[in-house]
Structures are given as C-alpha cells and as structure tokens.
Motif scaffolding. Sequence first.
Motif, PDB file in Angstrom:
ATOM      1  N   ARG A  75       7.290  -3.268  14.734  1.00  0.00           N
ATOM      2  CA  ARG A  75       6.299  -3.956  13.893  1.00  0.00           C
ATOM      3  C   ARG A  75       4.896  -3.378  14.085  1.00  0.00           C
ATOM      4  O   ARG A  75       4.082  -3.414  13.175  1.00  0.00           O
ATOM      5  N   HIS A  87       1.614 -13.367  -3.561  1.00  0.00           N
ATOM      6  CA  HIS A  87       1.602 -14.810  -3.269  1.00  0.00           C
ATOM      7  C   HIS A  87       1.655 -15.069  -1.763  1.00  0.00           C
ATOM      8  O   HIS A  87       2.064 -16.142  -1.348  1.00  0.00           O
ATOM      9  N   THR A  88       1.312 -14.081  -0.948  1.00  0.00           N
ATOM     10  CA  THR A  88       1.505 -14.250   0.492  1.00  0.00           C
ATOM     11  C   THR A  88       0.190 -14.293   1.271  1.00  0.00           C
ATOM     12  O   THR A  88       0.140 -13.890   2.426  1.00  0.00           O
ATOM     13  N   ARG A  93      -8.653 -19.362   2.203  1.00  0.00           N
ATOM     14  CA  ARG A  93      -9.525 -18.522   3.047  1.00  0.00           C
ATOM     15  C   ARG A  93      -9.980 -17.303   2.259  1.00  0.00           C
ATOM     16  O   ARG A  93      -9.312 -16.862   1.318  1.00  0.00           O
ATOM     17  N   TYR A 101      -7.986 -11.753  10.138  1.00  0.00           N
ATOM     18  CA  TYR A 101      -6.929 -12.463  10.882  1.00  0.00           C
ATOM     19  C   TYR A 101      -5.761 -11.515  11.188  1.00  0.00           C
ATOM     20  O   TYR A 101      -5.328 -11.400  12.339  1.00  0.00           O
ATOM     21  N   PHE A 102      -5.301 -10.815  10.148  1.00  0.00           N
ATOM     22  CA  PHE A 102      -4.152  -9.932  10.374  1.00  0.00           C
ATOM     23  C   PHE A 102      -4.527  -8.716  11.228  1.00  0.00           C
ATOM     24  O   PHE A 102      -3.703  -8.230  11.998  1.00  0.00           O
ATOM     25  N   TYR A 106      -2.485  -7.609  14.453  1.00  0.00           N
ATOM     26  CA  TYR A 106      -1.923  -6.255  14.590  1.00  0.00           C
ATOM     27  C   TYR A 106      -2.536  -5.506  15.768  1.00  0.00           C
ATOM     28  O   TYR A 106      -2.186  -4.371  16.027  1.00  0.00           O
TER      29      TYR A 106
ATOM     30  N   VAL B   7      -3.948 -17.230  16.544  1.00  0.00           N
ATOM     31  CA  VAL B   7      -3.143 -18.039  15.610  1.00  0.00           C
ATOM     32  C   VAL B   7      -3.628 -19.499  15.635  1.00  0.00           C
ATOM     33  O   VAL B   7      -3.818 -20.117  14.579  1.00  0.00           O
ATOM     34  N   ASP B  11      -5.199 -21.517  12.535  1.00  0.00           N
ATOM     35  CA  ASP B  11      -4.518 -22.705  12.009  1.00  0.00           C
ATOM     36  C   ASP B  11      -5.467 -23.897  11.939  1.00  0.00           C
ATOM     37  O   ASP B  11      -5.452 -24.657  10.967  1.00  0.00           O
ATOM     38  N   ASN B  14      -7.941 -23.252   9.194  1.00  0.00           N
ATOM     39  CA  ASN B  14      -7.210 -23.333   7.941  1.00  0.00           C
ATOM     40  C   ASN B  14      -6.978 -24.783   7.536  1.00  0.00           C
ATOM     41  O   ASN B  14      -7.164 -25.147   6.376  1.00  0.00           O
ATOM     42  N   GLU B  86       2.660 -22.946   6.317  1.00  0.00           N
ATOM     43  CA  GLU B  86       2.981 -21.510   6.207  1.00  0.00           C
ATOM     44  C   GLU B  86       4.080 -21.306   5.161  1.00  0.00           C
ATOM     45  O   GLU B  86       4.050 -20.351   4.395  1.00  0.00           O
ATOM     46  N   GLN B  89       2.697 -22.037   1.605  1.00  0.00           N
ATOM     47  CA  GLN B  89       1.787 -21.000   1.105  1.00  0.00           C
ATOM     48  C   GLN B  89       2.435 -19.619   1.047  1.00  0.00           C
ATOM     49  O   GLN B  89       1.779 -18.649   0.699  1.00  0.00           O
ATOM     50  N   ASN B  90       3.718 -19.501   1.425  1.00  0.00           N
ATOM     51  CA  ASN B  90       4.435 -18.211   1.461  1.00  0.00           C
ATOM     52  C   ASN B  90       3.814 -17.205   2.427  1.00  0.00           C
ATOM     53  O   ASN B  90       3.856 -15.997   2.185  1.00  0.00           O
ATOM     54  N   THR B  91       3.179 -17.679   3.472  1.00  0.00           N
ATOM     55  CA  THR B  91       2.501 -16.764   4.398  1.00  0.00           C
ATOM     56  C   THR B  91       3.345 -16.477   5.646  1.00  0.00           C
ATOM     57  O   THR B  91       2.913 -15.729   6.525  1.00  0.00           O
ATOM     58  N   GLU B  93       6.242 -14.827   5.897  1.00  0.00           N
ATOM     59  CA  GLU B  93       6.817 -13.474   5.970  1.00  0.00           C
ATOM     60  C   GLU B  93       5.807 -12.437   6.497  1.00  0.00           C
ATOM     61  O   GLU B  93       6.126 -11.718   7.440  1.00  0.00           O
ATOM     62  N   PRO B  94       4.574 -12.362   5.924  1.00  0.00           N
ATOM     63  CA  PRO B  94       3.631 -11.400   6.512  1.00  0.00           C
ATOM     64  C   PRO B  94       3.302 -11.701   7.967  1.00  0.00           C
ATOM     65  O   PRO B  94       3.079 -10.788   8.763  1.00  0.00           O
ATOM     66  N   LEU B  95       3.301 -12.981   8.324  1.00  0.00           N
ATOM     67  CA  LEU B  95       3.018 -13.348   9.715  1.00  0.00           C
ATOM     68  C   LEU B  95       4.122 -12.820  10.643  1.00  0.00           C
ATOM     69  O   LEU B  95       3.850 -12.294  11.727  1.00  0.00           O
ATOM     70  N   LEU B  96       5.367 -12.931  10.181  1.00  0.00           N
ATOM     71  CA  LEU B  96       6.490 -12.473  11.001  1.00  0.00           C
ATOM     72  C   LEU B  96       6.598 -10.943  11.036  1.00  0.00           C
ATOM     73  O   LEU B  96       7.304 -10.397  11.867  1.00  0.00           O
ATOM     74  N   CYS B  97       5.901 -10.282  10.111  1.00  0.00           N
ATOM     75  CA  CYS B  97       5.905  -8.814  10.116  1.00  0.00           C
ATOM     76  C   CYS B  97       4.886  -8.241  11.113  1.00  0.00           C
ATOM     77  O   CYS B  97       4.854  -7.043  11.354  1.00  0.00           O
ATOM     78  N   THR B  98       4.040  -9.074  11.677  1.00  0.00           N
ATOM     79  CA  THR B  98       3.052  -8.597  12.655  1.00  0.00           C
ATOM     80  C   THR B  98       3.737  -8.450  14.027  1.00  0.00           C
ATOM     81  O   THR B  98       4.830  -8.992  14.227  1.00  0.00           O
ATOM     82  N   ILE B 248      12.748 -16.926   9.021  1.00  0.00           N
ATOM     83  CA  ILE B 248      12.803 -16.102   7.807  1.00  0.00           C
ATOM     84  C   ILE B 248      13.708 -16.749   6.757  1.00  0.00           C
ATOM     85  O   ILE B 248      13.523 -16.546   5.565  1.00  0.00           O
ATOM     86  N   VAL B 251      11.725 -18.610   4.245  1.00  0.00           N
ATOM     87  CA  VAL B 251      10.839 -17.894   3.311  1.00  0.00           C
ATOM     88  C   VAL B 251      11.386 -18.011   1.890  1.00  0.00           C
ATOM     89  O   VAL B 251      12.557 -17.805   1.672  1.00  0.00           O
TER      90      VAL B 251
END
Lengths: 313, 251
Positions: A75, A87-88, A93, A101-102, A106, B7, B11, B14, B86, B89-91, B93-98, B248, B251
């Motif tokens: 990753r 949509h992600t 924000r 944040y990302f 990372y 995180v 949160d 957010n 999460e 808001q569909n967020t 998947e990108p969070l789990l990709c980090t 996942i 998602v």
Amino acid sequence: MGAVRIIHLTKNFGELVAVNDMTLEIPEGTIFGLLGPNGAGKSTTTRLLSTLLKPTKGTAELAGHDVLREPVAVREKTGVLPEESNHTHYPSRSTYDNLVYFAKLYGVPEEEIEERVRTLLEFMELWQRKDDKAGELSTGNRQRLALCRALLHNPSILLLDEPTSALDPIAAKRVRELILNLASEYNQTVFINSHNLPEVQRMCDQIAIIDEGKVLLHGKMEELRSTLYSQQRYRILVHGDVNAAERIAKSQEFVKSSKTEIDSIVVEIENPVQNNVKLLKAMIDAGVNVVEFSEEEATLEDLYLKVIKGGAQ
Amino acid sequence: MNKSMVVAMWDIRNALTVKFVKYGIVLAAVFGPALVILTVVGMALVTTPTVFNEVIQLILPYMSSMLAIFAVIPTTMLAANALVGEREQNTLEPLLCTPLTDRELLWGKVLGSALPSLIILVSSVVIAEVVTNLFLAILGYPLILVPDLPGLFLLSTAVPLTIFAIVAVMILISGRVTRVYEAYQTTGAVVMTFIIPMILPLAGMDDSGIVDVGMIWFANVLTLVIAIILFAISWTLAITRFNRDRLISLV
C-alpha cells in the motif's frame, strides 16, 4: 523483474470464481490495460492488487512486495483510484483538507505535505477550489481530486479503475497526458482497468483481456494483432459498383474474408506481398474503378470483440 | 499511534461539521455540570441546612447518573460518524488503500469516538465539584463531594467502560445499518444502563425518605458489573470482526 507479478491469483466468493488462476507479469514503467466485460473480474483483480481483498489461492507481488505477506509495504508503493472514485471524498471537508489527511496517512513528511498538495492541485487545475468543500465540486473535479489523492505519495505503481470515466474530453486528455508522463519520466507502472477501448489503445503498452476471471489474451498490441490476425486486412475504396468488387474478391482463393461497407470492401488476404497485385489486377480487368487500396489495422475493439465473442485460442 | 491520532482528530473534526453532533456535544458538555450546580445550589438557596443535608443524600445518586449519561452521549454520536459515516460517505475504500494497519485504524476510530467523552467526563466532574462548592462556601454551607464517593466510583469505572463498549457495539452494528442516524439511535439504548443507579437506590429508601448508602453502592456496583459484561462481550466480538475483509464487504 516485473513491477507487478500476478501468480496463479484466484478469488472465490462462495461458489463464484471471480478471478481464476490469473498469471501476468507487467514490467516496470509499463502502462497496462485490463479489459473485459462487466463481471469479468477486473475490479476484483484491482482490489486484490491493492490488498483490499485477500486471494483464495495464489498471490501477487507489487514493487517486489507480496500482497499477502507485506500488505502495508504494497500500500505504501501503490496509489489507488477506486471505482466511482468521484464519490469517495469527505464531502463536508475542503479539497485541501481531504488531501492533507491522506498525505499524513500515506506518511508524506510533514514539511513536504503543503508543497506536494499545492503542486498536485495546481497541476489538476484545482488550486482555485482548494477551500471548496469536496462535496460541492463537479463530478469531473472530484475525479481529479481522487487522482491527486492517488499521486500524493509518489507511488511507483498506480492502480486506476476507470480513470477518465467522469471527465470531460479536455480533462480526460489532460489525465491521459499525465499518465503517459508518469510512465515515461518517472518510470511509474500504471495498471488501468477500463471500458474505454480507444483510450486504452492510445495509452497502453500492454493489455490483457479477461472474462469470467480468466486471462484470454495478454501482450503488446502489435503482438496481439499478429496473433489474432494471421492474414492482413486491406480496405479497397471503390468508385461505382461495390458489390461487383466484392464478387471479384470472393472469387479469389487467397481472399479469406470480405466485408462490404458503403463505398469500400475490407478483405483479409493470405500472403499479401504476392496476392495484393493479383487482386488489384483482377478488379481493374473487370472494370472496377479502384480509388484506394490501403492496409487496415485491427483496432483494439476488433481484438476485444474477437476474443470475447470467440474465446481465446 | 501517530497515524491513529491523525485518524482520531480527523474523525472528531469531521463529526463537528455535522450540526446536530456539534451542538449535541456542546450541550452534553454544558448540561451535565450545569444541572448538578443548579440543583445543589438551588436547593441550598431554598432550604435550611438541616433539610439540605437530608435531601442531598437522595439527590446525589441522580447527579452522578446525569453526569454519566451526558458524558456517554457524545460517544454514540462520534462513533456513529466515525464508523457508519465512512460507509455512508463511501470513504472506506480509499482509507483502506492507505498504509494504515488494521490496528492503527481501529485505534484511530476508538480514540476519535471515546476521547471527547472522556474529556467531557473529567471536566464535568471537576467543574461540578469546584463550582458547586464555591457557591456552597459563599452561602455558608460546609463543602461536600458532588458527585459523592459512590458517584465518583461509578463515574471513574462504569462510565469509561461503557464509552468503550459503545464503540465496540458500533463496530458490530456498522455492517447492519447504512445511516449514521440509525446507528446513533441503536447505540443510544446502551446509555440507558445508567438509569439503574438512578432508580435502584429508591428501593432502599426508608419511611422517612432516607436513602440506604449500601443500596447506592449496590446499584453502582451492579452498573459496573453490567458495564464490564457489556465491555467484555462487545469487544470480544468487535475485535474478531474489525478486519479488512469485513470492512471492504461494506463498501
């Protein structure tokens, strides 16, 4: 060694085999296109490579790291643009905050985050919208923001699921240029999952066509064309009676197929070096007014339809 | 831990962009100590010291339970936003990709949901004790513990456990609900545990209205036992279910 090595990768969801014993190797710096109909297993493959899913059997290595044994390292080395990525984002924000944040997650060094985010937003022409809430951006801008997010940590491999699907033609062109630039200048490997065949043909060095989780065809475009089309194809533009031209073409034993279009015929000819002249002479002798005789390249769409309809040979 | 804090802070910020969460947390932080101060000081103003000393024993169990409920409510809001939000808001998947590990992500979610409540809990107790006694001193009353000893026991044991149990319950229900509001309502039921120390001491009240201290302790210990059971069961299940494959699948 390939930047992406997929080794007998299999993923089952109960009885359903989504990815079936897939083996592929993608060299470093390659732009690779994964094609297939809906439900072929493209997104599942991307999710397996991005460590979101665990394989049922087999494995994959990205930048030398195994998806099963070193998922965190994988990753760190990959940037992912998920399916429907526009949509992600965190809608309440700002564009800027979403990226910061990302960047932190990372592991981008604190002192580099601001510069990195600014560079990417400027490149994607989003800097003016940095304070806007992500949820208030247009679909295209949200897609660009998702691309910024995938590029934040300078990944050596990019996994892009339909990267230009929500973009207008100008933005799509810009993203294509960016992808080509990443591969040529930074030697980044790009894995694209797409339905857009002309786009894949324009960008990708290598493609694989999959269906029902199996790789039906894999290789460079030129190799695939020669694999699937042992005879070469020619377009003969005719002024006048196209049907007469086709009758003459069909009467020649070296013509393996012919297809009439509005003002021309497309023929597949065996041993064209010898036989093209024979066909042309036969047509002229019969009084057909030939305007143009040109080679017809098989497009990716031709290849795709032939493989999906006919199955792999 | 560093990424977990990233995180957690994200949160919290957010969640604060949602009006009902922001005002809900502010109200919970203000209402708890305000109720204690107004009730005790108000009683001191309208009664004699003798009556005050008798009635305060009846009221104190309510005070600690009120502080407990107001401290726990923000966790239900924050955990709903952090976990179900999460998904909504569909967020995810990108969070789990980090490069976050499952443990870092879990800690981030737990801290983001629990920290504000723990801060509200401690600050509410301190404010209630200090301000109430300040007024009592001005009015010439002797200093008292508000909340009292059984109350402080409840607040320092059962409440933190319940706060963490709510986060675990939220992890468990996050696969079944799709809306933050549904999740908030579901875990809101856990808050009701703190009705026990409010009601049970009444069973030990004698004819003259004096509350048996033993019964207050019993009610608080019972609440703690329930909190321990809730904590143990919810976290045993939550830890086994908080993993990448399950996340996942949402998602």
